[in-house]
Design a protein around this motif. Structure first.
Motif, PDB file in Angstrom:
ATOM      1  N   ARG A 276       0.750  -1.340  -0.147  1.00 35.51           N
ATOM      2  CA  ARG A 276       0.048   0.138  -0.016  1.00 35.51           C
ATOM      3  C   ARG A 276       0.655   1.070   0.099  1.00 35.51           C
ATOM      4  O   ARG A 276       2.188   1.136   0.462  1.00 35.51           O
ATOM      5  CB  ARG A 276      -0.901  -0.024   1.366  1.00 35.51           C
ATOM      6  N   GLY A 277       0.318   2.326  -0.474  1.00 37.76           N
ATOM      7  CA  GLY A 277       1.285   3.674  -0.721  1.00 37.76           C
ATOM      8  C   GLY A 277       0.514   4.792   0.048  1.00 37.76           C
ATOM      9  O   GLY A 277       0.069   4.941   1.357  1.00 37.76           O
ATOM     10  N   ILE A 278       0.630   5.853  -0.257  1.00 35.33           N
ATOM     11  CA  ILE A 278       0.321   7.168   0.133  1.00 35.33           C
ATOM     12  C   ILE A 278      -0.461   8.231  -0.813  1.00 35.33           C
ATOM     13  O   ILE A 278      -0.046   8.026  -2.204  1.00 35.33           O
ATOM     14  CB  ILE A 278       1.430   8.081   0.374  1.00 35.33           C
ATOM     15  N   ASN A 279      -1.559   8.768  -0.517  1.00 34.50           N
ATOM     16  CA  ASN A 279      -2.450   9.671  -1.336  1.00 34.50           C
ATOM     17  C   ASN A 279      -1.660  10.723  -1.728  1.00 34.50           C
ATOM     18  O   ASN A 279      -0.947  11.253  -1.246  1.00 34.50           O
ATOM     19  CB  ASN A 279      -3.598   9.988  -0.613  1.00 34.50           C
ATOM     20  N   ARG A 280      -1.868  11.009  -3.154  1.00 34.88           N
ATOM     21  CA  ARG A 280      -1.340  12.032  -3.682  1.00 34.88           C
ATOM     22  C   ARG A 280      -1.683  13.548  -3.099  1.00 34.88           C
ATOM     23  O   ARG A 280      -0.816  14.334  -3.002  1.00 34.88           O
ATOM     24  CB  ARG A 280      -1.950  12.353  -5.084  1.00 34.88           C
ATOM     25  N   HIS A 281      -2.677  13.818  -2.210  1.00 32.13           N
ATOM     26  CA  HIS A 281      -2.875  14.825  -1.730  1.00 32.13           C
ATOM     27  C   HIS A 281      -2.476  14.814   0.037  1.00 32.13           C
ATOM     28  O   HIS A 281      -2.876  15.578   0.440  1.00 32.13           O
ATOM     29  CB  HIS A 281      -4.361  15.393  -1.739  1.00 32.13           C
ATOM     30  N   ASP A 282      -2.013  13.797   0.348  1.00 33.08           N
ATOM     31  CA  ASP A 282      -1.478  13.715   1.674  1.00 33.08           C
ATOM     32  C   ASP A 282      -0.365  14.596   1.953  1.00 33.08           C
ATOM     33  O   ASP A 282       0.494  14.852   1.139  1.00 33.08           O
ATOM     34  CB  ASP A 282      -0.839  12.406   1.948  1.00 33.08           C
ATOM     35  N   PRO A 283      -0.394  15.557   2.906  1.00 34.66           N
ATOM     36  CA  PRO A 283       0.679  16.326   3.217  1.00 34.66           C
ATOM     37  C   PRO A 283       2.003  15.755   3.033  1.00 34.66           C
ATOM     38  O   PRO A 283       3.047  16.739   3.003  1.00 34.66           O
ATOM     39  CB  PRO A 283       0.507  16.808   4.745  1.00 34.66           C
ATOM     40  N   ASP A 284       2.245  14.609   3.445  1.00 32.50           N
ATOM     41  CA  ASP A 284       3.661  13.879   3.365  1.00 32.50           C
ATOM     42  C   ASP A 284       3.936  13.243   2.027  1.00 32.50           C
ATOM     43  O   ASP A 284       5.044  12.766   1.838  1.00 32.50           O
ATOM     44  CB  ASP A 284       3.641  12.848   4.520  1.00 32.50           C
ATOM     45  N   PHE A 285       3.140  13.665   1.085  1.00 28.20           N
ATOM     46  CA  PHE A 285       3.479  12.997  -0.077  1.00 28.20           C
ATOM     47  C   PHE A 285       4.809  13.531  -0.999  1.00 28.20           C
ATOM     48  O   PHE A 285       5.496  12.748  -1.307  1.00 28.20           O
ATOM     49  CB  PHE A 285       2.166  13.342  -1.263  1.00 28.20           C
ATOM     50  N   PHE A 286       5.147  14.621  -0.920  1.00 26.34           N
ATOM     51  CA  PHE A 286       6.628  15.052  -1.366  1.00 26.34           C
ATOM     52  C   PHE A 286       7.554  14.593  -0.613  1.00 26.34           C
ATOM     53  O   PHE A 286       8.502  14.081  -1.260  1.00 26.34           O
ATOM     54  CB  PHE A 286       6.554  16.627  -1.521  1.00 26.34           C
ATOM     55  N   ALA A 287       7.577  14.336   0.650  1.00 30.92           N
ATOM     56  CA  ALA A 287       8.876  13.741   1.234  1.00 30.92           C
ATOM     57  C   ALA A 287       8.500  12.092   1.102  1.00 30.92           C
ATOM     58  O   ALA A 287       9.930  11.764   0.492  1.00 30.92           O
ATOM     59  CB  ALA A 287       8.347  13.706   2.660  1.00 30.92           C
ATOM     60  N   ALA A 288       7.649  11.467   0.692  1.00 35.01           N
ATOM     61  CA  ALA A 288       7.579  10.089   0.339  1.00 35.01           C
ATOM     62  C   ALA A 288       8.066  10.056  -1.212  1.00 35.01           C
ATOM     63  O   ALA A 288       8.728   9.137  -1.666  1.00 35.01           O
ATOM     64  CB  ALA A 288       6.143   9.561   0.106  1.00 35.01           C
ATOM     65  N   PHE A 289       7.615  11.188  -2.054  1.00 36.63           N
ATOM     66  CA  PHE A 289       8.060  11.052  -3.415  1.00 36.63           C
ATOM     67  C   PHE A 289       9.548  11.148  -3.456  1.00 36.63           C
ATOM     68  O   PHE A 289      10.342  10.355  -4.432  1.00 36.63           O
ATOM     69  CB  PHE A 289       7.411  12.262  -4.008  1.00 36.63           C
ATOM     70  N   VAL A 290      10.048  12.034  -2.793  1.00 35.86           N
ATOM     71  CA  VAL A 290      11.667  12.190  -2.924  1.00 35.86           C
ATOM     72  C   VAL A 290      12.358  10.984  -2.135  1.00 35.86           C
ATOM     73  O   VAL A 290      13.460  10.487  -2.923  1.00 35.86           O
ATOM     74  CB  VAL A 290      12.229  13.405  -1.827  1.00 35.86           C
ATOM     75  N   ALA A 291      11.841  10.370  -1.427  1.00 38.18           N
ATOM     76  CA  ALA A 291      12.280   9.307  -0.664  1.00 38.18           C
ATOM     77  C   ALA A 291      12.055   8.022  -1.789  1.00 38.18           C
ATOM     78  O   ALA A 291      13.316   7.167  -1.993  1.00 38.18           O
ATOM     79  CB  ALA A 291      11.615   8.650   0.540  1.00 38.18           C
ATOM     80  N   SER A 292      11.263   7.869  -2.482  1.00 38.71           N
ATOM     81  CA  SER A 292      11.148   6.965  -3.640  1.00 38.71           C
ATOM     82  C   SER A 292      12.032   6.940  -4.601  1.00 38.71           C
ATOM     83  O   SER A 292      12.531   5.965  -4.942  1.00 38.71           O
ATOM     84  CB  SER A 292       9.672   6.671  -4.177  1.00 38.71           C
ATOM     85  N   THR A 293      12.389   8.390  -4.796  1.00 39.08           N
ATOM     86  CA  THR A 293      13.455   8.628  -5.900  1.00 39.08           C
ATOM     87  C   THR A 293      14.941   8.060  -5.361  1.00 39.08           C
ATOM     88  O   THR A 293      15.705   7.466  -6.024  1.00 39.08           O
ATOM     89  CB  THR A 293      13.722   9.827  -6.027  1.00 39.08           C
ATOM     90  N   ILE A 294      15.057   8.236  -4.083  1.00 37.31           N
ATOM     91  CA  ILE A 294      16.425   7.848  -3.452  1.00 37.31           C
ATOM     92  C   ILE A 294      16.354   6.335  -3.347  1.00 37.31           C
ATOM     93  O   ILE A 294      17.382   5.641  -3.798  1.00 37.31           O
ATOM     94  CB  ILE A 294      16.535   8.572  -2.161  1.00 37.31           C
ATOM     95  N   LEU A 295      15.242   5.588  -3.184  1.00 38.66           N
ATOM     96  CA  LEU A 295      15.458   4.288  -3.076  1.00 38.66           C
ATOM     97  C   LEU A 295      15.264   3.332  -4.282  1.00 38.66           C
ATOM     98  O   LEU A 295      16.109   2.603  -4.519  1.00 38.66           O
ATOM     99  CB  LEU A 295      14.119   3.452  -2.289  1.00 38.66           C
TER     100      LEU A 295
END
Length: 434
Positions: free
Chosen positions: A267-286
């Motif tokens: 399961r993931g994170i909703n596009r409008h979650d306040p934490d989305f951009f942090a998760a997005f940057v993390a997915s790039t690193i991983l």
């Protein structure tokens, strides 16, 4: 699935000062109340138009899987007195181009045309959108093309892996099967099914429009009404949201091939979650950013277990996942999966470093402006933004949101979004040791 590839151009971007993707977007309302986003550019007498309708293949009726996908493929097959060949010739004579696409969450129409031929091109496009012929001969021919594609898919381990993963994740929800349907479901579709799919999907209550190029706001308003006013006001009800039903572990789908394909995620994170951009940057690193991700470094570069591996945040209208993919030799896929699990656990337990965060920000903010490389791509992006509910200034603020991610924030979010104990792997092939 789409993946951001780090090419030669992007490598040079990493070495340069961050670019901006400033785009001046106007919101236009037509006399009949249709809304669109417009980027005026009168330097070339040319315009790109994008029209999207929410719902997509997820609106297929029960027992009619693939009907919306087939319907969209049929829109360029004739309207009024024009058969498929005559319609294609008429479009070519105007130096215009139209394309019609279907996905899980939307159907979309892209059009490009010269300013001098705009009225004639819009008239042709209107016929395709509002009053397609759906001639039986054309239906039979396009069905044959789809059959060939579906038969090829039955032998493609990448497609088999995706379908098995989706079925496990989403069950009976439309996301659990391909919007293209199966040979059996498509074979049973009738002409009446295509008209029903058209009524369900192509309606004004779910339309999103953008135009980029040589057209004014007033002209675009009149164009929208001329193109779409005859469509029905409402279409079918939208599908329900669905939770990800994946269980931890490995599912093997036997398939005779020297190389296994693995699709993995949770399961993931909703596009409008306040934490989305942090998760997005993390997915790039991983798992994103081409050769500069942890998975590429550990699985490919250090151990030579694959030619490529990636992971990213997949956000759809009615669910969200973190998902990745790789292929490896049958006798090495178990080792590759073990390394992925190890790296997933490491990033969840220990987070990322400031250096990794800074490099990811430089890559993401530098690569973003490269997407805006023409009227067509910009028009597509604008409709995508509208469909995702993003604000009209998103293009000009997106890089700021990336740069605002702090080390403390990203490491907190990683623990909440990247869940090694929930990882599910669907492996297609003849894997050893699984």
């Amino acid at each position: 699935m789409k993946r951001l590839i780090l090419g030669v151009t992007a490598i040079f971007v990493l070495l340069a000062a961050p670019l901006r993707a400033d785009v001046d977007i106007q919101e236009v309302t037509s006399p009949l109340g249709l809304k669109a986003w417009l980027v005026e550019d009168h330097t070339i007498p040319f315009m790109a138009l994008r029209v999207g309708f929410k719902g997509g293949g997820s609106l297929d009726r029960d027992g009619k899987r693939g009907s919306i996908s087939l319907m969209m493929a049929m829109l360029e097959e004739g309207t009024g007195d024009l058969d498929a060949t005559q319609y294609a010739q008429a479009v070519d004579e105007l130096a215009a181009s139209f394309s019609f696409d279907a996905s899980d969450d939307a159907v979309s129409i892209s059009a490009r045309m010269l300013s001098e031929n705009r009225d004639q091109a819009i008239a042709l496009l209107k016929g395709a959108i509002v009053a397609p012929n759906f001639d039986q001969d054309a239906i039979d021919r396009v069905k044959g093309q789809i059959f060939s594609m579906l038969q090829s898919d039955l032998k493609d381990p990448n497609v088999i892996a995706r379908q098995a993963f989706d079925a496990a994740a989403f069950g009976d929800h439309p996301y659990g099967s391909s919007e293209s349907g199966t040979p059996e479901s498509v074979g049973a579709l009738t002409r009446d099914d295509l008209f029903a799919a058209h009524r369900d999907t192509i309606a004004r209550d779910r339309v999103f429009i953008s135009a980029v190029g040589d057209i004014t706001a007033e002209e675009l308003g009149a164009l929208m009404d001329a193109l779409l006013s005859e469509l029905p006001e409402t279409g079918a009800s939208m599908p329900e949201k669905v939770s990800v039903a994946l269980t931890p572990g490995v599912t093997v789908v036997p398939f005779e091939t020297p190389q296994s394909v693995a699709l993995f995620g949770h399961r993931g994170i909703n596009r409008h979650d306040p934490d989305f951009f942090a998760a997005f940057v993390a997915s790039t690193i991983l798992g994103g950013g081409g050769f500069h991700s942890r998975l590429m470094d550990e699985v490919r570069d250090k151990r030579g277990l694959t030619y490529g591996v990636y992971a990213y945040l997949a956000t759809q209208d009615y669910t969200e996942t973190v998902v990745g993919q790789l292929a490896s030799a049958n006798d090495r896929i178990a080792d590759a999966i073990a390394v992925i699990k190890e790296q997933w656990t490491m990033i969840a337990d220990k987070g990322v470093s400031q250096e990794e965060l800074d490099l990811a920000k430089t890559y993401l903010t530098g690569a973003y402006p490269l997407r805006f490389d023409g009227n067509g791509p910009i028009a597509n992006i604008l409709v995508g933004m509208q469909m995702q509910g993003l604000p009209i200034d998103y293009i000009n603020t997106r890089n700021d949101k990336v740069n605002d991610v702090t080390l403390a924030e990203i490491n907190r979010v990683i623990k909440e979004v990247f869940l090694p104990d929930e990882l599910h792997f669907t492996v297609v092939g003849q894997p050893e040791g699984l």
